[in-house]
Enzyme design. Structure first.
Site, PDB file in Angstrom:
ATOM      1  N   ASN A  46       0.936  -1.173  -0.028  1.00  0.00           N
ATOM      2  CA  ASN A  46      -0.220  -0.137  -0.077  1.00  0.00           C
ATOM      3  C   ASN A  46       0.799   1.271   0.060  1.00  0.00           C
ATOM      4  O   ASN A  46       0.250   2.354   0.378  1.00  0.00           O
ATOM      5  CB  ASN A  46      -0.978  -0.091   1.410  1.00  0.00           C
ATOM      6  CG  ASN A  46      -1.718  -1.305   1.358  1.00  0.00           C
ATOM      7  OD1 ASN A  46      -2.410  -1.555   0.316  1.00  0.00           O
ATOM      8  ND2 ASN A  46      -1.738  -1.622   2.470  1.00  0.00           N
ATOM      9  N   HIS A 132     -14.062  -2.064   6.095  1.00  0.00           N
ATOM     10  CA  HIS A 132     -13.001  -2.716   6.519  1.00  0.00           C
ATOM     11  C   HIS A 132     -13.145  -3.340   7.955  1.00  0.00           C
ATOM     12  O   HIS A 132     -14.085  -2.967   8.759  1.00  0.00           O
ATOM     13  CB  HIS A 132     -11.945  -1.530   6.818  1.00  0.00           C
ATOM     14  CG  HIS A 132     -10.511  -2.302   7.136  1.00  0.00           C
ATOM     15  ND1 HIS A 132      -9.694  -2.263   8.331  1.00  0.00           N
ATOM     16  CD2 HIS A 132      -9.617  -2.795   6.324  1.00  0.00           C
ATOM     17  CE1 HIS A 132      -8.847  -2.797   8.395  1.00  0.00           C
ATOM     18  NE2 HIS A 132      -8.461  -3.211   7.107  1.00  0.00           N
ATOM     19  N   GLU A 175     -16.183   3.953   3.416  1.00  0.00           N
ATOM     20  CA  GLU A 175     -14.936   4.042   2.934  1.00  0.00           C
ATOM     21  C   GLU A 175     -14.895   5.089   1.724  1.00  0.00           C
ATOM     22  O   GLU A 175     -15.863   4.720   0.981  1.00  0.00           O
ATOM     23  CB  GLU A 175     -14.211   2.652   2.602  1.00  0.00           C
ATOM     24  CG  GLU A 175     -13.750   1.850   3.945  1.00  0.00           C
ATOM     25  CD  GLU A 175     -13.017   0.764   3.432  1.00  0.00           C
ATOM     26  OE1 GLU A 175     -12.345   0.675   2.554  1.00  0.00           O
ATOM     27  OE2 GLU A 175     -13.340  -0.348   4.224  1.00  0.00           O
ATOM     28  N   SER A 179     -10.928  -0.972  -0.438  1.00  0.00           N
ATOM     29  CA  SER A 179      -9.624  -1.581  -0.614  1.00  0.00           C
ATOM     30  C   SER A 179      -9.555  -2.958  -1.188  1.00  0.00           C
ATOM     31  O   SER A 179      -8.636  -3.470  -1.877  1.00  0.00           O
ATOM     32  CB  SER A 179      -9.011  -1.783   0.992  1.00  0.00           C
ATOM     33  OG  SER A 179      -9.678  -2.538   1.767  1.00  0.00           O
ATOM     34  N   ASP A 204     -13.943   6.845   6.235  1.00  0.00           N
ATOM     35  CA  ASP A 204     -12.371   6.315   6.202  1.00  0.00           C
ATOM     36  C   ASP A 204     -11.821   6.463   4.731  1.00  0.00           C
ATOM     37  O   ASP A 204     -12.169   5.845   3.775  1.00  0.00           O
ATOM     38  CB  ASP A 204     -12.490   4.822   6.542  1.00  0.00           C
ATOM     39  CG  ASP A 204     -11.342   4.149   6.712  1.00  0.00           C
ATOM     40  OD1 ASP A 204     -10.114   4.287   5.886  1.00  0.00           O
ATOM     41  OD2 ASP A 204     -11.370   3.011   7.455  1.00  0.00           O
ATOM     42  N   HIS A 207      -7.114   4.520   2.057  1.00  0.00           N
ATOM     43  CA  HIS A 207      -6.356   4.110   0.651  1.00  0.00           C
ATOM     44  C   HIS A 207      -6.636   5.505  -0.258  1.00  0.00           C
ATOM     45  O   HIS A 207      -5.915   5.310  -1.277  1.00  0.00           O
ATOM     46  CB  HIS A 207      -7.228   2.951  -0.018  1.00  0.00           C
ATOM     47  CG  HIS A 207      -6.773   1.642   0.803  1.00  0.00           C
ATOM     48  ND1 HIS A 207      -5.681   0.815   0.356  1.00  0.00           N
ATOM     49  CD2 HIS A 207      -7.677   1.214   1.545  1.00  0.00           C
ATOM     50  CE1 HIS A 207      -5.881  -0.360   1.421  1.00  0.00           C
ATOM     51  NE2 HIS A 207      -6.801  -0.079   1.970  1.00  0.00           N
ATOM     52  N   LYS A 238      -0.149   3.910   5.011  1.00  0.00           N
ATOM     53  CA  LYS A 238      -0.504   3.315   3.599  1.00  0.00           C
ATOM     54  C   LYS A 238       0.293   4.397   2.340  1.00  0.00           C
ATOM     55  O   LYS A 238       1.533   4.296   2.431  1.00  0.00           O
ATOM     56  CB  LYS A 238      -1.991   3.210   3.020  1.00  0.00           C
ATOM     57  CG  LYS A 238      -2.261   2.016   3.794  1.00  0.00           C
ATOM     58  CD  LYS A 238      -3.840   1.843   3.755  1.00  0.00           C
ATOM     59  CE  LYS A 238      -3.862   0.449   4.609  1.00  0.00           C
ATOM     60  NZ  LYS A 238      -5.430   0.139   5.146  1.00  0.00           N
TER      61      LYS A 238
HETATM   62  C1  LIG Z   1      -5.652  -0.342   6.468  1.00  0.00           C
HETATM   63  C2  LIG Z   1      -6.935   0.016   6.793  1.00  0.00           C
HETATM   64  C3  LIG Z   1      -7.259   0.402   8.133  1.00  0.00           C
HETATM   65  C4  LIG Z   1      -6.225   0.111   9.106  1.00  0.00           C
HETATM   66  O1  LIG Z   1      -4.999   1.092   9.166  1.00  0.00           O
HETATM   67  P1  LIG Z   1      -3.827   0.665   9.877  1.00  0.00           P
HETATM   68  O2  LIG Z   1      -3.177   1.901  10.135  1.00  0.00           O
HETATM   69  O3  LIG Z   1      -3.180  -0.287   9.109  1.00  0.00           O
HETATM   70  O4  LIG Z   1      -4.209  -0.015  11.205  1.00  0.00           O
HETATM   71  C5  LIG Z   1      -8.409   0.892   8.444  1.00  0.00           C
HETATM   72  N1  LIG Z   1      -9.233   1.049   7.388  1.00  0.00           N
HETATM   73  C6  LIG Z   1      -9.170   0.713   6.058  1.00  0.00           C
HETATM   74  C7  LIG Z   1     -10.223   0.985   5.130  1.00  0.00           C
HETATM   75  C8  LIG Z   1      -7.872   0.123   6.041  1.00  0.00           C
HETATM   76  O5  LIG Z   1      -7.860  -0.287   4.501  1.00  0.00           O
END
Ligand SMILES: *Cc1c(COP(=O)(O)O)cnc(C)c1O
Length: 386
Positions: A46, A132, A175, A179, A204, A207, A238
């Site tokens: 990522n 997620h 989101e 992802s 969220d 990504h 990421k």
């Molecule tokens: C990776 C991810 C997370 C978690 O983030 P980290 O910092 O890796 O714990 C939360 N939400 C989504 C949509 C993700 O892809």
């Protein structure tokens, strides 16, 4: 539960996950010690902008490490509230178009802390089915009633809101870039809907931050909805190439979370070296929009090469899913590709719904145009052969 039976059962169904220790080389290459082929192209990172090895980030990280030591020593509400956290929070708030921001240990911890702080037993959460795992876990901890809507289906969401909005607090969680499917939430329609039904909206941007938006502020920036989103969440792990996460929102919301989010209150502050890297990354993504143009030139190159092999319908982002259906077929193709020097993950249930196993290719700036074209040829051939 009998653990040995559980393991045998999952192995039989090709559902057993295993750790694969790797070594990173330049140009998106991986070495998997003990594996036959020497070097693999990494299609599952990522680190989209390639920032994890950025010299400016390493420098500031080292500087903060030497300035403040290895660890914060305490939670921030005790004696661990280093001034550097506040500097990073101010810059993140600016990046995300919000009044204020609050750091969390990781994205997982942010989602598990924020959701239970916002809603409880008498409230309701509307969640996109493909959200997620960390969002689901935050929802469970909250004890609020959980209502799942079909992925990106706002008609379905509106129908559910009409029937089940209730009198308590209502939180919609999405989101901005999914992802596993690499598709985007229609955020402009979403903010209208949340306003119509008087809900809180949490987005969220794990990504999307750094990858979308003129300044890298994510899809909330690109879609012009930053001011209408209640909670913008994102991670530094990421596209920002570091570690840790944040919530950006109003000052009132942040003051509230400082008092209510248990994963913030009861956990040690992030290490100074990590803050140095994240602060540098936050500046770099605003100051260097050419990183995003360069990433998308590579994405376009990869998709065009796949299209030549008859593989189409690859979505609008740097996350490129190729549907294959059954878990066993996904694993078989992923293994075949691995033998040919391509490291991509087979995404299987329970991460995605039954029957929608897929190969997931994430494009990063570590991967060169030539490598991308060669990989696309091999992928096309592996799909036809299976
Ligand atoms: C990776 C991810 C997370 C978690 O983030 P980290 O910092 O890796 O714990 C939360 N939400 C989504 C949509 C993700 O892809």
């Amino acid at each position: 539960m009998n653990i040995r039976n559980w393991l045998t059962e999952h192995k039989k169904k090709n559902l057993l996950r295993r750790l694969t220790p790797v070594k990173r080389l330049p140009d998106g290459q991986l070495v998997v010690p003990g594996h036959t082929s020497q070097q693999l192209l990494d299609f599952s990172s990522n680190d989209y902008l390639g920032l994890s090895t950025h010299k400016g980030m390493i420098e500031l990280s080292r500087h903060f490490l030497e300035l403040a030591g290895c660890g914060a020593g305490a939670a921030r509400l005790m004696s661990g509230d280093l001034a550097m956290y506040h500097r990073l929070e101010e810059e993140v708030a600016q990046l995300k178009g919000q009044e204020a921001a609050l750091l969390f240990g990781s994205g997982y911890m942010a989602n598990c802390g924020v959701i239970p702080a916002l809603v409880g037993r008498n409230d309701v959460i509307f969640t996109d089915r493909l959200n997620h795992a960390s969002i689901y876990d935050g929802c469970s901890l909250s004890r609020a009633k959980l209502i799942r809507f079909h992925h990106n289906d706002l008609n379905h969401l509106e129908e559910l809101l009409s029937k089940q909005r209730g009198k308590g607090e209502a939180l919609i969680v999405v989101e901005s870039l999914y992802s596993m499917d690499g598709d985007r939430c229609p955020l402009q329609d979403m903010v209208q809907l949340k306003e119509k039904f008087n809900c809180l909206l949490m987005v969220d941007e794990a990504h999307a931050t750094g990858v979308f938006g003129k300044n890298g502020g994510g899809i909330i920036e690109e879609d012009g909805v930053a001011g209408r989103v209640d909670i913008a969440m994102g991670t530094f792990g990421k596209a920002l190439g570091s570690y840790g996460a944040y919530i950006a929102s109003t000052q009132n919301m942040i003051d509230f979370l400082i008092n209510r989010a248990r994963t913030f209150i009861y956990s040690t502050g992030l290490p100074p070296a990590v803050i140095g890297a994240s602060l540098a990354a936050t500046r770099i993504i605003r100051q260097e929009p050419e990183l995003r143009r360069d990433l998308f030139a590579r994405v376009d190159c990869f998709k065009a090469a796949l299209a030549k092999k008859g593989v189409t319908n690859l979505g609008p982002s740097q996350i490129v899913p190729i549907m294959v259906g059954q878990s066993s077929r996904a694993v078989q193709i992923a293994n075949a590709l691995r033998d040919q020097g391509i490291f991509a993950t087979a995404v299987r249930p329970p991460t995605v719904p039954e029957g929608t196993a897929r190969l997931r290719f994430s494009i990063t700036r570590h991967l060169g145009h030539e490598a991308l074209q060669k990989a696309a040829s091999l992928i096309g051939a592996a799909l036809h052969a299976s």
